[in-house]
Design a protein around this motif. Structure first.
Motif, PDB file in Angstrom:
ATOM      1  N   PRO A 148     -21.338 -42.750  17.395  1.00  0.00           N
ATOM      2  CA  PRO A 148     -22.433 -42.623  18.356  1.00  0.00           C
ATOM      3  C   PRO A 148     -23.811 -42.952  17.784  1.00  0.00           C
ATOM      4  O   PRO A 148     -24.601 -43.645  18.435  1.00  0.00           O
ATOM      5  CB  PRO A 148     -22.361 -41.162  18.796  1.00  0.00           C
ATOM      6  N   LEU A 149     -24.117 -42.482  16.578  1.00  0.00           N
ATOM      7  CA  LEU A 149     -25.449 -42.729  16.011  1.00  0.00           C
ATOM      8  C   LEU A 149     -25.683 -44.212  15.750  1.00  0.00           C
ATOM      9  O   LEU A 149     -26.784 -44.719  15.976  1.00  0.00           O
ATOM     10  CB  LEU A 149     -25.633 -41.920  14.730  1.00  0.00           C
ATOM     11  N   VAL A 184     -21.467 -33.972  34.571  1.00  0.00           N
ATOM     12  CA  VAL A 184     -21.498 -33.636  33.146  1.00  0.00           C
ATOM     13  C   VAL A 184     -22.763 -34.144  32.475  1.00  0.00           C
ATOM     14  O   VAL A 184     -23.274 -33.521  31.563  1.00  0.00           O
ATOM     15  CB  VAL A 184     -20.242 -34.194  32.435  1.00  0.00           C
ATOM     16  N   GLY A 185     -23.271 -35.275  32.916  1.00  0.00           N
ATOM     17  CA  GLY A 185     -24.470 -35.854  32.333  1.00  0.00           C
ATOM     18  C   GLY A 185     -24.292 -37.334  32.080  1.00  0.00           C
ATOM     19  O   GLY A 185     -23.182 -37.860  32.138  1.00  0.00           O
ATOM     20  N   GLU A 186     -25.410 -37.983  31.810  1.00  0.00           N
ATOM     21  CA  GLU A 186     -25.401 -39.420  31.593  1.00  0.00           C
ATOM     22  C   GLU A 186     -26.442 -39.788  30.545  1.00  0.00           C
ATOM     23  O   GLU A 186     -27.333 -38.988  30.234  1.00  0.00           O
ATOM     24  CB  GLU A 186     -25.667 -40.163  32.893  1.00  0.00           C
ATOM     25  N   VAL A 187     -26.326 -40.987  30.026  1.00  0.00           N
ATOM     26  CA  VAL A 187     -27.271 -41.497  29.043  1.00  0.00           C
ATOM     27  C   VAL A 187     -28.300 -42.347  29.783  1.00  0.00           C
ATOM     28  O   VAL A 187     -27.930 -43.313  30.457  1.00  0.00           O
ATOM     29  CB  VAL A 187     -26.553 -42.350  27.973  1.00  0.00           C
ATOM     30  N   GLY A 196     -27.044 -35.099  19.395  1.00  0.00           N
ATOM     31  CA  GLY A 196     -28.438 -35.011  19.790  1.00  0.00           C
ATOM     32  C   GLY A 196     -29.032 -36.313  20.311  1.00  0.00           C
ATOM     33  O   GLY A 196     -30.249 -36.479  20.305  1.00  0.00           O
ATOM     34  N   LEU A 197     -28.181 -37.202  20.780  1.00  0.00           N
ATOM     35  CA  LEU A 197     -28.651 -38.464  21.324  1.00  0.00           C
ATOM     36  C   LEU A 197     -29.134 -38.269  22.763  1.00  0.00           C
ATOM     37  O   LEU A 197     -28.754 -37.288  23.417  1.00  0.00           O
ATOM     38  CB  LEU A 197     -27.545 -39.503  21.226  1.00  0.00           C
ATOM     39  N   PRO A 198     -29.964 -39.181  23.275  1.00  0.00           N
ATOM     40  CA  PRO A 198     -30.550 -38.992  24.604  1.00  0.00           C
ATOM     41  C   PRO A 198     -29.487 -38.864  25.705  1.00  0.00           C
ATOM     42  O   PRO A 198     -28.542 -39.630  25.758  1.00  0.00           O
ATOM     43  CB  PRO A 198     -31.374 -40.253  24.824  1.00  0.00           C
ATOM     44  N   GLY A 258     -19.226 -36.091  19.783  1.00  0.00           N
ATOM     45  CA  GLY A 258     -19.645 -36.676  21.046  1.00  0.00           C
ATOM     46  C   GLY A 258     -21.128 -37.015  21.057  1.00  0.00           C
ATOM     47  O   GLY A 258     -21.907 -36.575  20.209  1.00  0.00           O
ATOM     48  N   TRP A 259     -21.495 -37.833  22.013  1.00  0.00           N
ATOM     49  CA  TRP A 259     -22.877 -38.309  22.166  1.00  0.00           C
ATOM     50  C   TRP A 259     -23.855 -37.135  22.212  1.00  0.00           C
ATOM     51  O   TRP A 259     -24.834 -37.101  21.474  1.00  0.00           O
ATOM     52  CB  TRP A 259     -22.964 -39.144  23.449  1.00  0.00           C
ATOM     53  N   ARG A 260     -23.589 -36.165  23.064  1.00  0.00           N
ATOM     54  CA  ARG A 260     -24.498 -35.008  23.201  1.00  0.00           C
ATOM     55  C   ARG A 260     -24.547 -34.193  21.916  1.00  0.00           C
ATOM     56  O   ARG A 260     -25.616 -33.738  21.511  1.00  0.00           O
ATOM     57  CB  ARG A 260     -24.064 -34.102  24.355  1.00  0.00           C
TER      58      ARG A 260
END
Length: 145
Positions: free
Chosen positions: A25-26, A51-54, A139-141, A134-136
């Motif tokens: 992810p990073l 759940v959320g999105e980028v 700490g990614l947007p 995972g992405w979240r």
């Protein structure tokens, strides 16, 4: 065996069979920020909404609810989402569906990468996601709409 087993956010991209490879992810976020790649969220509309999105990711569902049927417009949508010369970074919940989507995008002529760990990562011992990668987790947007 899963392609992202034991992955961490600090690993390097690695080649895979049938698509360009797997990317942590990073590193995926670095590629997006540098303008080298387009982040394509292949989760369902419901997953992104609940759940959320980028922010800035292009929504191109691989499968759609109900029934998880393949998106009949996937080919046209992903071609429209990723300009020539840019990498396609495919993101799903855990990094599994995005492998199939990356394979299809590769067959369409794109340089397609699977984002390891997905948006939520693997479940922990209590079957909760978001605590083991995972992405979240990294700490990614992201935002929840």
């Amino acid at each position: 065996m899963r392609h992202d087993a034991g992955a961490t956010g600090h690993a390097q991209p690695r080649a895979a069979q049938g698509y360009a490879g797997d990317v942590p992810p990073l590193v995926a976020w670095q590629w997006v920020q540098a303008g080298d790649a387009v982040l394509v969220d292949v989760r369902t509309d419901a997953e992104r909404a609940w759940v959320g999105e980028v922010p800035g990711a292009v929504a191109v569902a691989w499968k759609q609810w109900p029934g998880m049927a393949l998106n009949p417009d996937f080919d046209a949508q992903i071609r429209a989402a990723v300009p020539p010369g840019r990498k396609a970074l495919l993101l799903c919940r855990s990094g599994v569906r995005s492998i199939a989507a990356a394979q299809r995008a590769t067959a369409l002529g794109l340089e397609a990468w699977n984002v390891l760990e997905g948006f939520e990562g693997d479940p922990d011992q209590q079957a909760h996601r978001g605590l083991r990668g995972g992405w979240r987790f990294h700490g990614l947007p992201w935002r929840q709409g």
